[in-house]
Design a protein around this motif. Structure first.
Motif, PDB file in Angstrom:
ATOM      1  N   PRO A  50       0.923  -1.171  -0.163  1.00 50.74           N
ATOM      2  CA  PRO A  50       0.122   0.059  -0.040  1.00 50.74           C
ATOM      3  C   PRO A  50       0.885   1.151   0.125  1.00 50.74           C
ATOM      4  N   TYR A  51       0.523   2.266  -0.652  1.00 50.61           N
ATOM      5  CA  TYR A  51       1.099   3.602  -0.960  1.00 50.61           C
ATOM      6  C   TYR A  51       2.588   3.195  -1.368  1.00 50.61           C
ATOM      7  N   TRP A  52       2.762   2.318  -2.128  1.00 51.15           N
ATOM      8  CA  TRP A  52       4.059   1.948  -2.734  1.00 51.15           C
ATOM      9  C   TRP A  52       5.340   2.057  -1.922  1.00 51.15           C
ATOM     10  N   ASP A  53       6.226   3.116  -2.485  1.00 48.13           N
ATOM     11  CA  ASP A  53       7.477   3.391  -1.748  1.00 48.13           C
ATOM     12  C   ASP A  53       7.377   4.706  -1.093  1.00 48.13           C
ATOM     13  N   MET A  54       6.117   5.120  -0.687  1.00 47.68           N
ATOM     14  CA  MET A  54       5.900   6.571   0.065  1.00 47.68           C
ATOM     15  C   MET A  54       6.456   6.437   1.377  1.00 47.68           C
ATOM     16  N   SER A  55       7.089   7.421   1.760  1.00 42.77           N
ATOM     17  CA  SER A  55       7.553   7.105   3.392  1.00 42.77           C
ATOM     18  C   SER A  55       6.189   7.309   4.184  1.00 42.77           C
ATOM     19  N   ASN A  56       6.299   6.790   5.522  1.00 40.22           N
ATOM     20  CA  ASN A  56       5.377   6.857   6.632  1.00 40.22           C
ATOM     21  C   ASN A  56       4.619   8.322   6.613  1.00 40.22           C
ATOM     22  N   GLN A  57       5.697   9.217   6.705  1.00 36.92           N
ATOM     23  CA  GLN A  57       5.283  10.437   6.959  1.00 36.92           C
ATOM     24  C   GLN A  57       4.371  11.063   5.778  1.00 36.92           C
ATOM     25  N   ASP A  58       4.801  10.831   4.536  1.00 40.35           N
ATOM     26  CA  ASP A  58       4.060  11.084   3.296  1.00 40.35           C
ATOM     27  C   ASP A  58       2.747  10.647   3.306  1.00 40.35           C
ATOM     28  N   VAL A  59       2.747   9.448   3.845  1.00 38.66           N
ATOM     29  CA  VAL A  59       1.355   8.584   3.837  1.00 38.66           C
ATOM     30  C   VAL A  59       0.351   9.412   4.568  1.00 38.66           C
ATOM     31  N   MET A  60       0.901   9.741   5.925  1.00 39.03           N
ATOM     32  CA  MET A  60       0.016  10.410   6.943  1.00 39.03           C
ATOM     33  C   MET A  60      -0.427  11.752   6.183  1.00 39.03           C
ATOM     34  N   THR A  61       0.346  12.449   5.742  1.00 38.93           N
ATOM     35  CA  THR A  61       0.197  13.798   5.038  1.00 38.93           C
ATOM     36  C   THR A  61      -0.990  13.513   3.945  1.00 38.93           C
ATOM     37  N   ALA A  62      -0.665  12.720   3.349  1.00 39.43           N
ATOM     38  CA  ALA A  62      -1.557  12.587   1.964  1.00 39.43           C
ATOM     39  C   ALA A  62      -3.062  12.269   2.515  1.00 39.43           C
ATOM     40  N   VAL A  63      -3.211  11.225   3.567  1.00 42.09           N
ATOM     41  CA  VAL A  63      -4.130  10.894   4.051  1.00 42.09           C
ATOM     42  C   VAL A  63      -5.109  12.142   4.707  1.00 42.09           C
ATOM     43  N   GLU A  64      -4.395  12.793   5.362  1.00 39.69           N
ATOM     44  CA  GLU A  64      -4.860  13.894   6.048  1.00 39.69           C
ATOM     45  C   GLU A  64      -5.554  14.887   5.172  1.00 39.69           C
ATOM     46  N   GLN A  65      -4.991  15.035   3.794  1.00 39.77           N
ATOM     47  CA  GLN A  65      -5.425  15.980   2.889  1.00 39.77           C
ATOM     48  C   GLN A  65      -6.510  15.368   1.919  1.00 39.77           C
ATOM     49  N   ASP A  66      -7.211  14.194   2.240  1.00 37.99           N
ATOM     50  CA  ASP A  66      -8.119  13.592   1.653  1.00 37.99           C
ATOM     51  C   ASP A  66      -7.517  12.664   0.400  1.00 37.99           C
ATOM     52  N   TYR A  67      -6.434  12.260   0.249  1.00 39.02           N
ATOM     53  CA  TYR A  67      -5.838  11.659  -0.760  1.00 39.02           C
ATOM     54  C   TYR A  67      -6.248  10.028  -0.451  1.00 39.02           C
ATOM     55  N   ARG A  68      -6.615   9.163  -1.153  1.00 41.71           N
ATOM     56  CA  ARG A  68      -6.782   7.752  -0.938  1.00 41.71           C
ATOM     57  C   ARG A  68      -6.132   7.132  -2.250  1.00 41.71           C
ATOM     58  N   LEU A  69      -5.910   5.746  -1.828  1.00 46.98           N
ATOM     59  CA  LEU A  69      -5.435   4.954  -2.764  1.00 46.98           C
ATOM     60  C   LEU A  69      -6.290   4.661  -4.084  1.00 46.98           C
ATOM     61  N   PRO A  70      -5.500   4.765  -5.382  1.00 49.34           N
ATOM     62  CA  PRO A  70      -6.573   4.597  -6.606  1.00 49.34           C
ATOM     63  C   PRO A  70      -6.784   2.875  -6.713  1.00 49.34           C
ATOM     64  N   PRO A  71      -8.048   2.718  -7.482  1.00 49.01           N
ATOM     65  CA  PRO A  71      -8.108   1.504  -7.913  1.00 49.01           C
ATOM     66  C   PRO A  71      -7.114   0.545  -8.360  1.00 49.01           C
ATOM     67  N   PRO A  72      -6.688  -0.477  -7.898  1.00 48.91           N
ATOM     68  CA  PRO A  72      -5.765  -1.481  -8.715  1.00 48.91           C
ATOM     69  C   PRO A  72      -6.062  -1.751 -10.046  1.00 48.91           C
ATOM     70  N   MET A  73      -5.230  -2.228 -10.900  1.00 51.51           N
ATOM     71  CA  MET A  73      -5.383  -2.603 -12.261  1.00 51.51           C
ATOM     72  C   MET A  73      -6.733  -3.455 -12.266  1.00 51.51           C
ATOM     73  N   ASP A  74      -7.572  -3.629 -13.134  1.00 49.52           N
ATOM     74  CA  ASP A  74      -8.695  -4.412 -13.415  1.00 49.52           C
ATOM     75  C   ASP A  74      -9.454  -4.451 -12.123  1.00 49.52           C
ATOM     76  N   CYS A  75      -9.546  -3.511 -11.354  1.00 52.77           N
ATOM     77  CA  CYS A  75     -10.362  -3.564 -10.040  1.00 52.77           C
ATOM     78  C   CYS A  75     -11.811  -3.165 -10.578  1.00 52.77           C
ATOM     79  N   PRO A  76     -12.777  -4.104 -10.096  1.00 50.27           N
ATOM     80  CA  PRO A  76     -14.291  -3.580 -10.298  1.00 50.27           C
ATOM     81  C   PRO A  76     -14.436  -2.311  -9.611  1.00 50.27           C
ATOM     82  N   MET A  77     -15.441  -1.369 -10.171  1.00 54.51           N
ATOM     83  CA  MET A  77     -15.668  -0.217  -9.785  1.00 54.51           C
ATOM     84  C   MET A  77     -16.405  -0.481  -8.214  1.00 54.51           C
ATOM     85  N   VAL A  78     -17.281  -1.398  -8.235  1.00 54.80           N
ATOM     86  CA  VAL A  78     -17.928  -1.377  -7.170  1.00 54.80           C
ATOM     87  C   VAL A  78     -17.114  -1.784  -5.741  1.00 54.80           C
TER      88      VAL A  78
END
Length: 892
Positions: A783-811
């Motif tokens: 999850p969040y690939w090679d982002m640092s833990n600090q970058d993950v916390m900052t991104a989540v706080e700013q309402d960023y979320r993980l995108p759908p993986p490849m071939d992920c059903p929309m539901v």
């Protein structure tokens, strides 16, 4: 001498066309060392063919980098006067469609070239690496490509070129962006065999520039060719004459025969062969028998192998040996070839001597070694060489030496030291021993430390000391580190007086807390007495705060004596019922083993066994058994099942059911792309069902991740690892578990409120479940690939979320986004997650609507979502609910 003229043609039925090899890479016993350009392109590797015979191959797979132009050139191949040659290629090619996230430059073909030369004059830069001066033969395409999960499909292609005019040639292979392996290359030409007809003999003659070209060859009468020169008579059956001219017929060599008259060679009998380098008048030989009396000697993680010469060498003197190493992980799983880091000295292939030493094996691991006997005709038989097998299991090895010791600080009577753990611990480090003595003195002292740092006290001021450190596992002590010289200070540390007074300061400052602590203790004791007086009354009081009929989880840490919780919730098993077979991993408290449990009246079963390492403290024993006290209260098909504990044995053991496929994250990475989306949703449904059961018991997990989900042979997923889990106090309207200890938190899986305020609830477990969903659909991607833990916390706080993986059903991605709602009260309950996944499994068509969002960037909730215009951050949650309601008839 009279001569006859003979027309050699492949289309003449009475003349047989035979093949003769100019070069064959399959029989190379050392590196081919062909020329490559550039160095990052083709790579030579050691491999094994279908019969486990060692071969040298070349492979290339740079499909993720555009504009590939990788060349591979063979050594110089003498032409030997032939006009046309044939090239047989064996290769495998990866299907581009099976490689995720690649650009459109991926190829499934490669090009074949040749370059003529009067001698072996080519260099790394000459001729130039381009089509001219090389001559292109053809573009080679496979009949069958393969995906990652399939066995490599081997293609065979034959191409020819000519006419040739120079002394020899090179072959060259050009890769423009394929993922392929060039397994073998054979160069040969065709010829008309020696023919005797009507007392006239015609020699072997190579075909012309084309396969059907007519070639005129000189032939002579029999008086100077075959048979006795004084009589015009062909050699009788059972005799031959290999050379023209003077001489008589000779009997067929050993293990060969001929029933024809006028034979120039005696074919070998069944089971006997001549090597390509053997003259036609040599005896026929066979393959050797297996090596005899293979003796193995295991020394921790090293092994020595010795053997005797085969009883039958096959009648040849070019006998060599190959050693094949295989690693065996499970009883019913096939053994696989050892990693390249396993060192076999002096070498693996082409051994003349009958002894090798094997190093760098893994501790507590089963291996199988094949000692093969090979001679010059072993390649004539398609089956594997004759070999003898020896199976061994390595021992637990002592750790390697501790790296250099560092001095962190010194005073007049102390040395503060630190060091790194051994490079190869070969097990769980139990403790470290520090040995020290004054320089020039023989007498030394030792102290022990639980961690990789220690303070040596009681030393003399301004005195040099020699210090060494070594580590200890259950196998014993490893080697000491190199001696290091450190000196104490001349004067005492000015901070020492403050440190000496620190206990008094702390004691005075905390005196005011004594009354509070005393009150808490009195309250707890009263509660303990109330429960000890009547466990039923205690349970009834707890039931007042939960729904009637729902089983409540009891925190084992509320027991005054942790052994009471163990005896109440876990079954004690007799040591005679347990058999440990193999170490399969290491846990926080000790090793994890696979074994068998056989209890009276029950069938024997395979189990997982957690061991408590030797030298444990009472607190470590309590924390180790606490997980068993927790598991013993659960009974659900999607929660790991506790079989029992062994608290009266040494070491202390916890017995659980055995999950054949191990942790979910590594299992998915190993089987990337293998399962249907329905199967993946079925796995997610099982995890959600297990978490619903735990949530209904007022229990929070705190560390829900794919690595803590175990998978059995039927793909049933079960929640495990309750080391961070705690009971939820449901007496309030907002049940939470608030950690005040400041322990480590798995940032990438943890809800924002749990990170910021240590508030853990079933809603924070729902957030973690959304991350698990992403892990499953992406086949174990981080999850969040090679982002640092600090970058993950900052991104989540700013309402960023993980995108759908490849071939992920929309539901599915919409359900993930609901789990990641910033407001925890808006996240779905596990009961609704289970219901939603059940509807998806009943209506599989909804899983075919795949989102097109690229999975390489984070998705911002306030941005544009599939099928919607850009919205403000406040409306992003409503968008998600609308998407879910449009897709499935569920309540948001």
């Amino acid at each position: 001498m009279d001569y006859l003229l003979w027309v050699c043609s492949l289309i003449v039925p009475v003349v047989l066309a035979v093949e003769e090899t100019l070069m064959d890479s399959r029989w190379a016993t050392t590196e081919l060392a062909w020329t490559t350009f550039p160095e990052s392109g083709w790579e030579e590797v050691s491999g094994y063919d279908d019969s486990m015979s060692p071969i040298r191959t070349y492979q290339v797979c740079n499909v993720r980098q555009p504009n590939q132009n990788n060349w591979l050139r063979t050594d110089f191949i003498p032409r030997r006067g032939v006009l046309r040659v044939y090239v047989e290629l064996k290769f495998s090619v990866r299907d581009c469609a099976s490689i995720p996230n690649i650009p459109g430059s991926c190829k499934e073909t490669f090009n074949l070239f040749y370059y003529e030369s009067e001698g072996d004059t080519a260099t790394d830069t000459s001729p130039l690496w381009r089509e001219n001066p090389y001559v292109k033969v053809d573009t080679i395409a496979p009949d069958e490509s393969f995906s990652l999960l399939e066995a490599g499909r081997i293609n065979t292609k034959v191409r020819s070129f000519g006419p040739l005019s120079k002394a020899g040639f090179y072959l060259a292979f050009q890769d423009l962006g394929a993922c392929m392996s060039l397994i073998s290359v054979r160069v040969f030409f065709k010829k008309c065999s020696t023919t005797i007809a009507n007392f006239a003999v015609f020699p072997e003659t190579a075909t012309g520039a084309e396969a059907t070209s007519l070639v005129i060859a000189s032939g002579g009468l029999c008086d100077q060719r075959h048979g006795d020169s004084t009589q015009c008579q062909a050699c009788i059956p059972g005799t031959f004459k290999s050379k023209f001219g003077e001489g008589s017929c000779a009997p067929c060599p050993s293990n060969s025969r001929t029933s024809a008259r006028g034979a120039s060679i005696c074919p070998c009998q069944n089971g006997f062969y001549r090597a390509d380098s053997d003259p036609p008048d040599s005896a026929c030989t066979t393959i050797p028998s297996a090596p005899r009396n293979v003796i193995s000697s295991v020394n921790e993680t090293s092994l020595s192998l010795e053997w005797d010469e085969p009883e039958d060498t096959g009648g040849r003197s070019d006998l060599v040996y190959n050693v094949v190493c295989k690693k065996c992980l499970r009883d019913r799983s096939p053994c696989t070839r050892c990693d390249d880091n396993v060192d076999i000295a002096p070498r693996r292939l082409g051994l003349r001597q009958r002894k090798v030493v094997v190093r760098n094996l893994q501790a507590h691991t089963r291996y199988s070694f094949e000692v093969q006997a090979v001679n010059g005709v072993s390649g004539k038989i398609p089956t594997s060489p004759s070999y003898s097998t020896v199976n061994i299991t390595t021992n637990q090895a002592a750790p390697s030496a501790v790296p250099t010791v560092h001095l962190m600080r010194s005073t007049s009577d102390t040395l503060s030291l630190s060091w790194l753990p051994p490079e190869k611990p070969n097990g769980v480090i139990l403790d470290y021993e520090i040995k020290y003595h004054e320089r020039g003195q023989a007498m030394s002292h030792t102290v022990t430390a639980q961690h990789s740092s220690a303070k040596v006290e009681g030393l003399r001021a301004a005195t040099p000391y020699v210090v060494q450190v070594r580590a200890r596992t259950v196998a014993g002590y490893g080697r000491y580190s190199n001696p290091m010289d450190f000196s104490t200070s001349l004067h005492s540390d000015p901070q020492k007086s403050v440190q000496d007074q620190l206990p008094l300061i702390i004691g005075s400052a905390s005196a005011g807390l004594v009354v509070i602590v005393a009150l808490v203790v009195i309250a707890v004791v009263c509660l303990k007495k109330q429960r000890s007086g009547s466990e039923l009354e205690y349970t009834e009081k707890l039931q007042q705060y939960i729904s009637p009929g729902v089983k409540v989880y009891i925190d084992p840490f509320t027991y005054e004596d942790p052994n009471d919780a163990i005896h109440e919730f876990a079954k004690e098993i007799d040591i005679s019922c347990v058999k440990i077979e193999e170490v399969i991993g290491a846990g926080e408290f000790g090793e994890v083993c696979r074994g068998r449990l056989k209890q009276a009246g029950r069938r024997e079963m395979v189990v997982a066994i957690k061991t408590l390492k030797a030298g444990y403290t009472e607190r470590q024993r309590r924390d180790f058994l606490a997980e068993a006290s927790i598991m013993g209260q659960f009974d659900h098909p999607n929660v790991i099942r506790l079989e029992g504990v062994l608290t009266r044995s040494c070491p202390v053991l916890i017995i659980t059911e055995f999950m054949e496929n191990g942790a979910l994250d590594s299992f998915l990475r190993l089987n990337d792309g293998r399962f249907t989306m329905t199967q993946l949703v079925g796995m997610l449904r099982g995890i959600a069902a297990g978490m619903k059961y735990l949530s209904d018991m007022n229990y929070v997990h705190r560390d829900l991740a794919a690595r803590n989900i175990l998978v059995n042979s039927n793909l049933v997923c079960k929640v495990s690892d309750f080391g961070l889990s705690r009971f939820l106090d449901d007496t309030s309207a907002d049940p939470t578990y608030t950690s005040s200890l400041g322990g480590k938190i798995p940032i990438r899986w943890t809800a924002p409120e749990a990170i910021a305020f240590r508030k853990f609830t079933s809603a924070s477990d729902v957030w973690s479940y959304g991350i698990v969903m992403w892990e499953v659909v992406s086949y174990g991607e981080s999850p969040y690939w090679d982002m640092s833990n600090q970058d993950v916390m900052t991104a989540v706080e700013q309402d960023y979320r993980l995108p759908p993986p490849m071939d992920c059903p929309m539901v599915l991605h919409q359900l993930m986004l609901e789990c990641w709602m910033k407001e925890r009260n808006l996240r779905p309950k596990f009961s609704r997650i289970v219901s939603t996944l059940d509807k998806l499994l009943r209506n599989a068509a909804s899983l075919k609507v795949v989102t097109s969002t690229y999975s390489g960037d984070l998705l911002r909730l306030g941005g544009t979502l599939p099928g919607h215009n850009r919205k403000s951050p406040d409306s992003s949650q409503e968008i998600v609910r609308q998407q879910m309601s449009q897709t499935l008839p569920i309540r948001v």
